[in-house]
Every structure is written in structure tokens, then in C-alpha cells.
Design an enzyme around this catalytic site. Sequence first.
Site, PDB file in Angstrom:
ATOM      1  N   ARG A  43      -6.515  -8.744  -4.725  1.00 43.84           N
ATOM      2  CA  ARG A  43      -5.448  -7.739  -4.589  1.00 43.84           C
ATOM      3  C   ARG A  43      -4.350  -8.306  -3.693  1.00 43.84           C
ATOM      4  NH1 ARG A  43      -4.124  -3.507  -1.123  1.00 43.84           N
ATOM      5  NH2 ARG A  43      -3.256  -1.663  -2.129  1.00 43.84           N
ATOM      6  N   SER A 114      -7.944   3.775 -10.626  1.00 42.54           N
ATOM      7  CA  SER A 114      -7.983   4.684  -9.472  1.00 42.54           C
ATOM      8  C   SER A 114      -7.600   6.078  -9.938  1.00 42.54           C
ATOM      9  CB  SER A 114      -6.983   4.236  -8.399  1.00 42.54           C
ATOM     10  OG  SER A 114      -7.317   2.961  -7.932  1.00 42.54           O
ATOM     11  N   LYS A 143      -3.829   0.657   3.094  1.00 44.23           N
ATOM     12  CA  LYS A 143      -2.905   0.942   1.991  1.00 44.23           C
ATOM     13  C   LYS A 143      -1.839   1.902   2.495  1.00 44.23           C
ATOM     14  CE  LYS A 143      -3.196   3.065  -2.616  1.00 44.23           C
ATOM     15  NZ  LYS A 143      -2.567   2.239  -3.619  1.00 44.23           N
TER      16      LYS A 143
HETATM   17  N1  3NM Z   1      -6.998   1.994  -2.426  1.00 41.70           N
HETATM   18  P1  3NM Z   1     -10.020  -0.431   3.615  1.00 41.70           P
HETATM   19  S1  3NM Z   1      -7.560   3.108  -0.226  1.00 41.70           S
HETATM   20  C1  3NM Z   1      -6.785  -0.414  -1.856  1.00 41.70           C
HETATM   21  O1  3NM Z   1      -7.361   5.505  -2.027  1.00 41.70           O
HETATM   22  C2  3NM Z   1      -7.052   0.989  -1.492  1.00 41.70           C
HETATM   23  O2  3NM Z   1      -7.092   4.387  -3.853  1.00 41.70           O
HETATM   24  C3  3NM Z   1      -7.250   3.180  -1.885  1.00 41.70           C
HETATM   25  O3  3NM Z   1      -8.987  -0.578   2.416  1.00 41.70           O
HETATM   26  C4  3NM Z   1      -7.231   4.453  -2.641  1.00 41.70           C
HETATM   27  O4  3NM Z   1     -11.375  -0.713   3.078  1.00 41.70           O
HETATM   28  C5  3NM Z   1      -7.363   1.444  -0.216  1.00 41.70           C
HETATM   29  O5  3NM Z   1      -9.555  -1.489   4.584  1.00 41.70           O
HETATM   30  C6  3NM Z   1      -7.516   0.597   1.007  1.00 41.70           C
HETATM   31  O6  3NM Z   1      -9.869   0.956   4.163  1.00 41.70           O
HETATM   32  C7  3NM Z   1      -8.939   0.287   1.322  1.00 41.70           C
END
Ligand code: 3NM
Length: 217
Positions: A43, A114, A143
Site C-alpha cells: 500500500r 473496503s 489513514k
Molecule cells: N484502512 P493501522 S484504517 C489502511 O478503515 C486503513 O478502511 C482503514 O493502519 C479503514 O493498523 C487503515 O496502523 C489504517 O491502524 C490501518
Amino acid sequence: MNTLKLKEWLKLYFIMGSNNCTKNPAYILTEAIKGGITLFQFREKGDHCLLGEHKYALARELQSICREYKIPFIVNDDIDLALAIQADGVHIGQDDEDIQKVRNRIGNMLLGVSVHSYAEALSAMDAGADYFGLGPIFPTNTKKDAKPVQGLSFIQELRRKRIHIPIVGIGGINPQNAHLVMDAGADGVSVITAISKADSPYQAAAELKLRTNLDYQ
Ligand code: 3NM
């Protein structure tokens, strides 16, 4: 694809781009694989991300590590890249290319989407999604444009409504809370920071593995 095999792949789903790393990405990925991740998503997105040939080169490098260890390699969003390097699949959000069009372009490659509501889940299923990413389950700083925190209830809602497609939770998941995501009905957990910024990516992956297999009480 075979659902049981897909569920095995999704159990400990590691996502990373160069801007999520404080150490060398190839080193982090190799350690994470040794610690027990079951799938990797490339990503390369957000502030200071690599572009063009630099992005392509990192994708090839990380893909070759995945191939060596027989770990599926998925590309986030960039369908052209995924097709060019023959990735194992792609993951897209609601703001990316139309799901049906992506399905048509990638043929049988794995397609993750998603989703943030029951309606989105139904239309993603119709359009040919193989699995869903649901989040953010917990607060995350990774994010910038993340939706409001969903908590565990959206996973529970989809299961209650008899959506049987494989689900991974995402957002703020770490070794301390991963078992809650599995208990809510997910097939796996996806993490960025918990592994990419851990002092020991190997140890972090190993702990997550232990706890997502529900060996941990
Ligand atoms: N998508 P971490 S939250 C890439 O809610 C991503 O769809 C999300 O990173 C969504 O594990 C997110 O560091 C970030 O919290 C996840």
C-alpha cells in the site's frame, strides 16, 4: 477461490508501504513473514509515498520476498501495477475504481473491498468481491481520511445478517485487542503500524498470530 484457503490467507494480513516504515521495508516484511503473517498488501499511498519507477521497484522487491516464502502479495488500489507484476490480488476502497470494472480487469485474481455499511457490502458482493475489509475498528492515525471508528459492531452486524463472505478487521489493531476482532466474527486482522513500526516486527507478528489463533486468553 476456495473459501477455506482464503480464510487461512486472511488470518494475519500485513499492510505496508515505504512511508509506514522506520526500518528497511524488505527487512520488515521478511521479519513479519518469519513471525507468521499470512498475506501481504503493498500500500504505497499518502505523504511521501514513492511514485513511478521507484514504487514499481519496491513492489517487485517485496513481491519477490513474498514469492520466496509463498505468501500472497496483494496491491492496494493500483490495478495497472497489480496486472503488470502479476500480483495475487488487489484491494480497493469505495473511492477507487468501480468494483465491477476492477473485477472485469483482473479476472480471477483475489479482490478485496473496503466496506462501511450493509448496503456497500451487498453491492460489493454483487460486483464480485472475494472478501471485505471493515474499519476502522479502533482509532488509527495511519489513514488520514479514515471514516469514523466503527468498533466491533459492524462485523457483528454483517454476521447477524448472514453475510458469509470472509471479513478482515482493520484500524488500530494490535496484539492486545486482536482477539476481540476475531471474537466479533472476523476471519482475520489487518495491521500496519502494529508490525511496521514495532521494535521487533518478528515479535509483533508472532504475538498477533498467537492471539488471532485464539490460543491466547
Ligand atoms: N484502512 P493501522 S484504517 C489502511 O478503515 C486503513 O478502511 C482503514 O493502519 C479503514 O493498523 C487503515 O496502523 C489504517 O491502524 C490501518
